[in-house]
Design a protein around this motif. Sequence first.
Motif, short mmCIF file in Angstrom:
data_model
loop_
_atom_site.label_atom_id
_atom_site.label_comp_id
_atom_site.label_asym_id
_atom_site.label_seq_id
_atom_site.Cartn_x
_atom_site.Cartn_y
_atom_site.Cartn_z
N SER A 66 18.32 -41.51 58.85
CA SER A 66 19.14 -41.90 59.99
C SER A 66 19.52 -40.64 60.77
CB SER A 66 20.40 -42.61 59.50
OG SER A 66 20.07 -43.80 58.81
N ARG A 101 15.56 -54.00 66.41
CA ARG A 101 16.98 -53.81 66.68
C ARG A 101 17.55 -55.19 66.91
NH1 ARG A 101 20.94 -50.55 69.37
NH2 ARG A 101 22.84 -51.43 68.50
N ASN A 138 22.42 -50.39 63.88
CA ASN A 138 21.47 -50.60 62.80
C ASN A 138 20.09 -50.96 63.34
OD1 ASN A 138 20.32 -51.22 60.31
ND2 ASN A 138 21.33 -53.19 60.16
N TYR A 139 19.07 -50.26 62.85
CA TYR A 139 17.68 -50.54 63.18
C TYR A 139 16.98 -50.93 61.87
CZ TYR A 139 18.50 -48.43 67.72
OH TYR A 139 18.97 -48.16 68.97
N THR A 140 15.90 -51.68 61.99
CA THR A 140 15.15 -52.08 60.80
C THR A 140 13.72 -51.60 60.91
OG1 THR A 140 16.52 -54.06 60.59
CG2 THR A 140 14.45 -54.04 59.37
N SER A 167 11.23 -54.00 54.06
CA SER A 167 12.00 -53.50 55.19
C SER A 167 13.19 -52.68 54.70
CB SER A 167 12.49 -54.66 56.06
OG SER A 167 13.36 -55.49 55.33
N SER A 219 17.01 -50.67 56.37
CA SER A 219 17.90 -50.38 57.50
C SER A 219 17.98 -48.88 57.71
CB SER A 219 19.31 -50.90 57.21
OG SER A 219 19.33 -52.31 57.24
N PHE A 266 20.01 -46.08 60.51
CA PHE A 266 21.14 -46.11 61.42
C PHE A 266 21.12 -44.98 62.44
CE2 PHE A 266 22.33 -48.27 57.58
CZ PHE A 266 22.95 -49.41 58.04
#
Length: 151
Positions: A39, A66, A100-102, A113, A115, A117
């Motif tokens: 992140s 997102r 938060n992005y995945t 997947s 997370s 950030f």
Amino acid sequence: MRNQAGRYECKASNDVATPDVKYVNVVVNYPPSIRKTLSSEPPVGRLGTLQCEAAAVPTPEFEWFRDDKRLSNTQGINIQILGGNTILMIANVTEEDYGNYTCVASNRLGTQSASVFLYRPGTGRDINGSTCASLSLWLLMASFACLFFKC
């Protein structure tokens, strides 16, 4: 097993002719496993980068999301993929970009997947997502301790 993949040699010999040697490559296929994410905490107006690394055979394909929206290379967003690594770059971070992005890694055997950030600077998080006290809070506590203990 994964660690048994590689090049193997088969050698046949007898007393009549010279030995014959053949090689075979053994490939062990397995679904993606995300090994590392990174992140970041960029200030507004700067470049924000998020990273994701996955191990898989065949090589994984990556997607970034997102909220439930799939991201693609558009103005301001650049996604780079090199083998088992992907980087999402946001050229000019705005307040709306934080969150938060995945990262999704997939191949024909499965999907995984994770997370990742994009943190606001000074929100009490380090770039790996661990909670940490901000420097200003630490200085305030040290000042109170100094007053209390008369240092």
